[in-house]
Design a protein around this motif. Structure first.
Motif, PDB file in Angstrom:
ATOM      1  N   UNK A 846       0.797  -1.230   0.000  1.00  0.00           N
ATOM      2  CA  UNK A 846       0.000   0.000   0.000  1.00  0.00           C
ATOM      3  C   UNK A 846       0.829   1.279   0.000  1.00  0.00           C
ATOM      4  N   UNK A 847       2.163   1.141   0.108  1.00  0.00           N
ATOM      5  CA  UNK A 847       2.983   2.368   0.053  1.00  0.00           C
ATOM      6  C   UNK A 847       3.868   2.382  -1.203  1.00  0.00           C
ATOM      7  N   UNK A 848       3.828   1.254  -1.947  1.00  0.00           N
ATOM      8  CA  UNK A 848       4.684   1.149  -3.137  1.00  0.00           C
ATOM      9  C   UNK A 848       4.371   2.259  -4.136  1.00  0.00           C
ATOM     10  N   UNK A 849       5.419   2.973  -4.581  1.00  0.00           N
ATOM     11  CA  UNK A 849       5.276   4.029  -5.576  1.00  0.00           C
ATOM     12  C   UNK A 849       4.739   5.330  -5.014  1.00  0.00           C
ATOM     13  N   UNK A 850       4.597   5.403  -3.676  1.00  0.00           N
ATOM     14  CA  UNK A 850       4.048   6.613  -3.051  1.00  0.00           C
ATOM     15  C   UNK A 850       5.090   7.254  -2.152  1.00  0.00           C
ATOM     16  N   UNK A 851       4.861   8.545  -1.938  1.00  0.00           N
ATOM     17  CA  UNK A 851       5.783   9.305  -1.080  1.00  0.00           C
ATOM     18  C   UNK A 851       5.290   9.254   0.367  1.00  0.00           C
ATOM     19  N   UNK A 852       6.183   8.873   1.303  1.00  0.00           N
ATOM     20  CA  UNK A 852       5.822   8.863   2.737  1.00  0.00           C
ATOM     21  C   UNK A 852       5.947  10.292   3.268  1.00  0.00           C
ATOM     22  N   UNK A 853       4.772  10.861   3.630  1.00  0.00           N
ATOM     23  CA  UNK A 853       4.766  12.244   4.138  1.00  0.00           C
ATOM     24  C   UNK A 853       5.253  12.297   5.576  1.00  0.00           C
ATOM     25  N   UNK A 854       4.757  11.355   6.379  1.00  0.00           N
ATOM     26  CA  UNK A 854       5.182  11.300   7.783  1.00  0.00           C
ATOM     27  C   UNK A 854       4.728   9.978   8.396  1.00  0.00           C
ATOM     28  N   UNK A 855       5.315   9.656   9.527  1.00  0.00           N
ATOM     29  CA  UNK A 855       4.926   8.461  10.292  1.00  0.00           C
ATOM     30  C   UNK A 855       4.525   8.915  11.705  1.00  0.00           C
ATOM     31  N   UNK A 856       3.270   8.615  12.067  1.00  0.00           N
ATOM     32  CA  UNK A 856       2.742   9.017  13.380  1.00  0.00           C
ATOM     33  C   UNK A 856       2.728   7.786  14.282  1.00  0.00           C
ATOM     34  N   UNK A 857       3.322   7.917  15.460  1.00  0.00           N
ATOM     35  CA  UNK A 857       3.343   6.794  16.411  1.00  0.00           C
ATOM     36  C   UNK A 857       2.575   7.163  17.676  1.00  0.00           C
ATOM     37  N   UNK A 858       1.549   6.370  17.995  1.00  0.00           N
ATOM     38  CA  UNK A 858       0.856   6.480  19.295  1.00  0.00           C
ATOM     39  C   UNK A 858       1.470   5.398  20.170  1.00  0.00           C
ATOM     40  N   UNK A 859       2.253   5.762  21.190  1.00  0.00           N
ATOM     41  CA  UNK A 859       3.025   4.792  21.965  1.00  0.00           C
ATOM     42  C   UNK A 859       2.195   3.590  22.431  1.00  0.00           C
ATOM     43  N   UNK A 860       2.759   2.395  22.175  1.00  0.00           N
ATOM     44  CA  UNK A 860       2.177   1.114  22.616  1.00  0.00           C
ATOM     45  C   UNK A 860       0.832   0.775  21.953  1.00  0.00           C
ATOM     46  N   UNK A 861       0.471   1.529  20.881  1.00  0.00           N
ATOM     47  CA  UNK A 861      -0.826   1.272  20.258  1.00  0.00           C
ATOM     48  C   UNK A 861      -0.771   1.210  18.727  1.00  0.00           C
ATOM     49  N   UNK A 862      -0.347   2.339  18.080  1.00  0.00           N
ATOM     50  CA  UNK A 862      -0.528   2.467  16.632  1.00  0.00           C
ATOM     51  C   UNK A 862       0.723   3.059  15.979  1.00  0.00           C
ATOM     52  N   UNK A 863       0.990   2.573  14.784  1.00  0.00           N
ATOM     53  CA  UNK A 863       1.908   3.250  13.847  1.00  0.00           C
ATOM     54  C   UNK A 863       1.075   3.599  12.613  1.00  0.00           C
ATOM     55  N   UNK A 864       0.957   4.875  12.269  1.00  0.00           N
ATOM     56  CA  UNK A 864       0.169   5.311  11.107  1.00  0.00           C
ATOM     57  C   UNK A 864       1.107   5.949  10.087  1.00  0.00           C
ATOM     58  N   UNK A 865       1.228   5.301   8.913  1.00  0.00           N
ATOM     59  CA  UNK A 865       2.091   5.799   7.853  1.00  0.00           C
ATOM     60  C   UNK A 865       1.242   6.624   6.894  1.00  0.00           C
ATOM     61  N   UNK A 866       1.584   7.910   6.772  1.00  0.00           N
ATOM     62  CA  UNK A 866       0.817   8.816   5.907  1.00  0.00           C
ATOM     63  C   UNK A 866       1.560   8.943   4.589  1.00  0.00           C
ATOM     64  N   UNK A 867       0.887   8.547   3.476  1.00  0.00           N
ATOM     65  CA  UNK A 867       1.517   8.606   2.144  1.00  0.00           C
ATOM     66  C   UNK A 867       0.692   9.487   1.211  1.00  0.00           C
ATOM     67  N   UNK A 868       1.347   9.950   0.117  1.00  0.00           N
ATOM     68  CA  UNK A 868       0.633  10.730  -0.893  1.00  0.00           C
ATOM     69  C   UNK A 868       1.194  10.426  -2.283  1.00  0.00           C
TER      70      UNK A 868
END
Length: 868
Positions: A846-868
Motif C-alpha cells: 500500500x505504500x509502493x510508488x508513493x511518497x511517505x509524508x510522515x509516520x505518526x506513532x501512538x506509543x504502545x498502540x498504533x503506527x500510522x504511515x501517511x503517504x501521498x
C-alpha cells in the motif's frame, strides 16, 4: 495413579473429621470474624439437588473466606419439628422423635459425603428440649413485654393439616405445605406475636439491607407490610350511636359515600346477626370463601344488606350498611366507605345491587382546563383519576389533590376522625393444633387467669402418652400433660395444648449456633455481638415474607430484650436459583415418568413401554414430577467433587440451574486433566523460588497467565460469588499449563527457571480450585509434597507487575486504515518500530510508488504511515 474419587473423598472426609479442622473459636486474635450460613434443613431423610447446590454455595464461601484470613463460623443444624414427622408417626405407629433422629443421622452422613466444612460441634436440632426450652423462655419474656397476647380471631385453617396457618403461610388460597388444599376460615382463640409493633422498623430496616439483599426480596416484604397513609373516619351507627371507624386513602371522596361495607369477620356482624338472623347463611358463605378469591380482580363481588344504616359525619347523610365479601378484616379497620363513582369495586357492587351513586370529582378537559361534568347514570366505569371537586359543599371547585388535605383537616378539626398510617401486616398467629412442636408455656388457672410457667420449670416437655389416632389436637389426649399446677397459687390448673408455629424455631436459630451449649440463656450477648449479623445468608426466595420477615422481627425483639446489639439478623442475602430438570408427562397414563422409563430419539422422548410420545418440559425438580436426580447416585458415579464443580459452574448462584448429565461428565473430565498434570508432573517440578531476571518468553507468559487467573478467580468470587467465571478462568489456566508442559517442558526448551514457574503455577491452581473441589485438591496438595490442609492455607495474591506482558500488539495503518499487526517488545525504540512497520508485506503493497509524508506513532498502540 488413577483418579479414584471414592478412595480420595473417603480418605479426606475421615481426616477432616478426625482432626476437627472445621471447629471455630468465637474469637481468634488478629482475625476478623465472618459468619457464613445456609438455611438449616428439614430432616426429610434424603438430600436432593437443591440441597446440594445451596450447601455447596455456602461451603465455597466459607472455605474461601477462611483462606482469605477470616475466622469463619459455618455451622449446621436441623429444623426438626413439623407435620411430616407427626404424619409419619400416625402412619407407622412410631414416635416422631424416632423418625426424626433416624432421618438426621442419614442426612448427616450424606452431607459429610459432600465434604462440607461444617463445625458439627455447634450442631442444633429444634426438636430437642435443650433447644425448645429457649423458644418457651423467649415466649415468656415477650409475653411479659406485651409482645405476646391471646384473643379470639378469624384464622386460616387447613383441613388436611388440621391446624391454623399464619397469613404468610397461605399461598394463592392454598396451604403452603402441599398446595392442593383450599384454606378455610375459622373462629378460634389463638396466641399472637405482636409483629405489627415493629412494622415501621421492619420497613425502615430495609435501608440497612439495600446493599446486601436482593431488591426483589425487599420489594416483596415492603408489599407484604403494606404501609398506607390515609384518614380514619368515624361513621355513626343510626339508633345505637356506636362508632364505626373506616380507613380511607381517598378522603377527598368522602362526600360521595352512598353505602358502607363490613367484612363478614367484623365484630359488629355478630351483633347484627342476633337482630337479623335471616342473613346468617349468606354471611357464613362469605366467611368460608377463599380470601384471595374474594378480592381477586374480575371476581364477582357479593354482599347482603344488614338492615342497619350509618351516618356520614361530614354531611350527616344516612347510608345503608352492608356486609360484603370483598372487604377483608386484615386490612384497615375491616370496614370501608363505598364511593361507587370513584372506585371500581364499589362501582361494580353498586351496579349489581342498584345502589345510589354520586360523582364528587369531575375530570379536567385537557384543552380548556375546565371541569367536565359527569352524571352517575351515564357512567360506564368509575372515574379514579384526579380532577375538580363537585357535590362537596365548600370544597367544590378546588382540585381533588388539594381536597385530600383540606377535607382531612376538617375531619380532624371537627373531631370525627384523624389522619393515620395503616399496615397490611397483621400480628403473627403462632398457635398450632399439633403435637410435634414447642409446647406453649401458658397455664390457665380459674383463680389467677392466664399465667406463664416459671423459668426454673422450663422446658415444658412434650408428653409421650399421646393418642395420634384420636383426631383433633394430639396434645389434648394426654391427661398428664393437661393437668398442671398453677405456678402462682399452687392450685389446680390446665396447660395450653397448642404448640408453637415451627417458624418460631427458625426465627432465631442462627444466634443459637454462636453459643449452642449455653444452659443459662438462649445466647450470651457478648458472644452474639461477635457474630451478629450473619455476614452471608443463603436460601430460597420463597422465604421472603415468612422466615426472613419473622427472623427480622425476632432479632429486633431479642435486641429489645437485651440479647443482641444489632438491628438485623442477616447482612447479606443470596437467594439461589432453583435446580431444573426435564419432566416427561404421559397423557395416556396421566402421570409423569422417570427418565429411566423414557426412550429418546433426537429431541423427542417416548414411553419405553407403550411408544407414546411424551410431553417434555424443563421445570423445577420435584418428587411429584419424578424429575429429581439422586445426589447419592451422582456421587457414586462421578464423585462429590464433580457434583460440587458442576453445580457451581453451570450457572451463577442466583440463576436457575438446568441439570445436564453432559455438563457433569465435562466437570469430571476437567478434574481428571488437573489430576493428570499433577500426578505426571513430578519430573517437571522444582520447588525452589524462581528468578524473574532469568525467565524466558514462555516462562513469562505462563507466569502472567497465572497472576491474571488469580485476579479473575478472586474478583469473580468477590463479585456476588460468580463461581462459574472463577472456574472458567481456572480452566483457561489449565489449558495453558497443558500447552506449556507439551511445548516447553517435554521438548526441553526450558530456562533454568521453567520448572520452578511450572511448580508455582500448579501449586497455585490447586489452591484456587480447593474451595470448589476440596477432596481431590487436598490429595494433590499431598502429591506435590505439601503438608497440612488447604482449608488452612492462605489465598494467593496477584502481582500487578507480573500481569503486564513484555510484548504488545501494535496496529500498523496506512492513511488510517489497518494493514498489519506486529508483536513487539514493550520497550522497543522508535526507529526500530518504524523500520519493522515499513517492512510488513501488506504495508509494502500500500505504500509502493508513493511518497511517505510522515509516520505518526501512538506509543504502545498504533503506527500510522501517511503517504501521498
Amino acid at each position: 495413579m488413577e483418579y479414584n474419587f471414592g478412595q480420595i473423598e473417603s480418605k479426606w472426609q475421615k481426616k477432616w473429621i478426625e482432626n476437627n479442622i472445621f471447629k471455630t473459636e468465637n474469637e481468634v486474635e488478629g482475625k476478623e470474624n465472618y459468619y457464613a450460613l445456609e438455611m438449616f434443613a428439614y430432616p426429610s431423610g434424603n438430600l436432593h439437588m437443591g440441597h446440594v447446590r445451596n450447601y455447596t454455595i455456602g461451603d465455597v464461601i466459607a472455605r474461601y473466606k477462611k483462606m482469605k484470613g477470616f475466622n469463619v463460623l459455618h455451622p449446621f443444624g436441623w429444623d426438626s419439628f413439623g407435620l411430616p414427622a407427626e404424619n409419619a408417626a400416625i402412619q407407622n405407629g412410631a414416635h416422631p422423635a424416632k423418625w426424626t433422629v433416624a432421618n438426621i443421622e442419614n442426612m448427616k452422613k450424606q452431607l459429610n459425603l459432600l465434604g462440607l466444612s461444617y463445625d458439627w460441634n455447634r450442631e442444633i436440632a429444634t426438636y430437642t428440649p435443650e433447644y425448645y426450652r429457649w423458644n418457651q423462655w423467649i415466649f415468656k419474656k415477650l409475653y411479659e413485654k406485651g409482645l405476646v397476647y391471646r384473643k379470639e380471631s378469624t384464622v386460616n385453617w387447613c383441613p388436611d393439616c388440621n391446624t391454623v396457618l399464619a397469613n404468610e403461610q397461605v399461598e394463592d388460597g392454598k396451604c403452603w405445605r402441599h398446595g392442593k388444599t383450599d384454606v378455610i376460615q375459622k373462629e378460634l382463640t389463638q396466641w399472637f406475636f405482636k409483629i405489627t409493633e415493629y412494622a415501621e422498623e421492619l420497613l425502615e430496616g430495609h435501608k440497612e439491607l439495600e446493599e446486601g439483599w436482593p431488591s426483589k426480596v425487599l420489594a416483596m416484604q415492603k408489599n407484604w407490610i403494606g404501609k398506607s397513609f390515609g384518614t380514619e373516619v368515624n361513621f355513626i351507627v343510626e339508633k345505637t350511636n356506636e362508632k364505626l371507624p373506616v380507613f380511607t386513602t381517598r378522603v377527598d371522596t368522602l362526600y360521595g359515600v352512598t353505602y358502607c361495607v363490613l367484612a363478614p369477620e367484623h365484630p359488629m356482624v355478630k351483633e347484627i346477626l342476633l337482630e337479623n338472623p335471616s342473613i346468617s347463611e349468606e354471611v357464613d358463605k362469605m366467611k368460608s370463601a377463599d380470601m384471595i378469591e374474594r378480592t381477586a380482580e374480575g371476581k364477582e363481588k357479593t354482599g347482603v344488606f344488614t338492615g342497619r344504616y350509618v351516618i356520614n359525619p361530614i354531611n350527616n347523610k344516612k347510608v345503608p350498611l352492608w356486609v360484603g365479601d370483598y372487604v377483608l378484616m386484615n386490612y384497615g379497620t375491616g370496614a370501608v366507605m363505598a364511593v361507587p363513582t370513584h372506585d371500581e369495586r364499589d362501582f361494580t357492587f353498586a351496579k349489581k345491587y342498584n345502589l345510589e351513586m354520586i360523582p364528587v370529582i369531575y375530570p379536567i378537559d385537557k384543552e380548556t382546563k375546565e371541569a367536565i361534568e359527569i352524571k352517575a347514570e351515564d357512567m360506564q366505569n368509575a372515574f379514579i383519576g384526579k380532577g375538580i371537586m363537585a357535590n362537596s359543599e365548600e370544597f367544590n371547585g378546588i382540585s381533588s389533590k388539594e381536597a385530600l388535605t383540606k377535607i382531612a383537616e376538617k375531619v380532624e378539626k371537627e373531631n370525627y376522625g384523624t389522619r393515620t398510617t395503616k399496615y397490611r401486616l397483621k400480628d403473627w398467629g403462632v398457635s398450632r393444633q399439633r403435637y410435634w412442636g414447642t409446647p406453649i408455656p401458658a397455664i390457665y388457672c380459674d383463680k389467677c387467669g392466664i399465667v406463664m410457667e416459671k423459668e426454673e420449670n422450663l422446658p415444658v416437655m412434650l408428653p409421650t402418652d399421646i393418642n395420634f389416632q384420636a383426631g383433633g389436637n394430639p396434645l389434648a389426649t394426654s391427661e398428664e400433660f393437661k393437668n398442671a399446677t398453677c405456678p402462682c397459687c399452687g392450685g389446680k390448673a390446665r396447660r395450653e395444648t397448642d404448640t408453637m408455629d415451627t417458624f418460631v424455631d427458625s426465627s432465631w436459630y442462627y444466634l443459637r449456633y454462636c453459643d449452642s451449649k449455653n444452659t443459662d440463656l438462649p445466647i450470651d450477648k457478648m458472644i452474639a455481638d461477635k457474630w451478629s449479623p450473619v455476614d452471608q445468608y443463603i436460601g430460597g426466595v420463597e422465604h421472603a415474607v415468612m422466615h426472613l420477615l419473622y427472623a427480622r422481627f425476632f432479632h429486633k425483639a431479642l435486641r429489645d430484650l437485651g440479647l443482641v446489639s444489632t438491628n438485623e439478623p442477616f447482612k447479606r442475602l443470596l437467594t439461589q436459583g432453583m435446580v431444573l430438570g426435564p419432566s416427561f408427562y404421559s397423557a395416556n397414563k396421566n402421570k409423569y415418568l422417570f427418565s429411566t422409563d423414557v426412550r429418546f430419539e433426537g429431541e423427542k422422548a417416548f414411553d419405553k413401554e407403550t411408544g407414546e410420545e411424551l410431553a417434555v418440559k424443563v421445570e423445577k425438580m420435584s418428587k411429584s414430577k419424578n424429575n429429581g436426580v439422586d445426589p447419592l447416585h451422582i456421587i457414586a458415579k462421578y464423585g462429590a467433587d464433580t457434583a460440587r464443580l458442576f453445580t457451581m459452574f453451570a450457572a451463577p448462584p442466583e440463576k436457575e440451574l438446568e441439570w445436564n448429565e453432559n455438563g457433569l461428565a465435562g466437570g469430571y473430565r476437567f478434574i481428571q486433566r488437573v489430576w493428570k498434570l499433577v500426578e505426571e508432573g513430578n519430573e517437571y517440578f522444582d520447588r525452589n523460588k524462581y528468578n524473574l531476571e532469568a525467565l524466558n518468553k514462555a516462562d513469562k507468559n505462563i507466569l502472567r497467565k497465572l497472576h491474571l487467573t488469580i485476579k479473575k478467580v478472586t474478583d469473580s468470587i468477590e463479585d456476588n460469588f460468580h463461581f462459574n467465571t472463577s472456574i472458567a478462568s481456572a480452566m483457561e489456566l489449565l489449558n495453558e499449563l497443558s500447552d506449556y508442559k507439551v511445548n516447553v517442558l517435554e521438548k526441553n526448551e526450558i530456562s533454568s527457571e521453567s520448572k520452578k514457574v511450572y511448580f508455582e503455577a500448579i501449586r497455585t491452581l490447586i489452591i484456587l480450585l480447593s474451595p470448589f473441589i476440596p477432596h481431590v485438591c487436598d490429595e494433590m496438595w499431598e502429591i506435590i509434597g505439601e503438608t497440612g490442609y488447604l482449608f488452612n492455607e492462605e489465598w494467593p495474591e496477584h502481582n500487578e507487575k507480573l500481569m503486564i506482558s513484555d510484548e504488545i500488539a501494535i496496529a500498523v495503518q496506512v492513511n488510517g486504515k489497518l494493514r498489519a499487526t506486529v508483536e513487539v517488545d514493550r520497550n522497543i525504540e522508535k526507529p526500530e518500530l518504524e523500520k519493522l512497520a515499513l517492512a510488513q508485506e501488506n504495508v509494502q503493497k500500500h505504500i509502493e510508488g508513493k511518497e511517505i509524508a510522515k509516520i505518526i506513532i501512538v506509543p504502545n498502540k498504533i503506527v500510522n504511515i501517511v503517504v501521498k
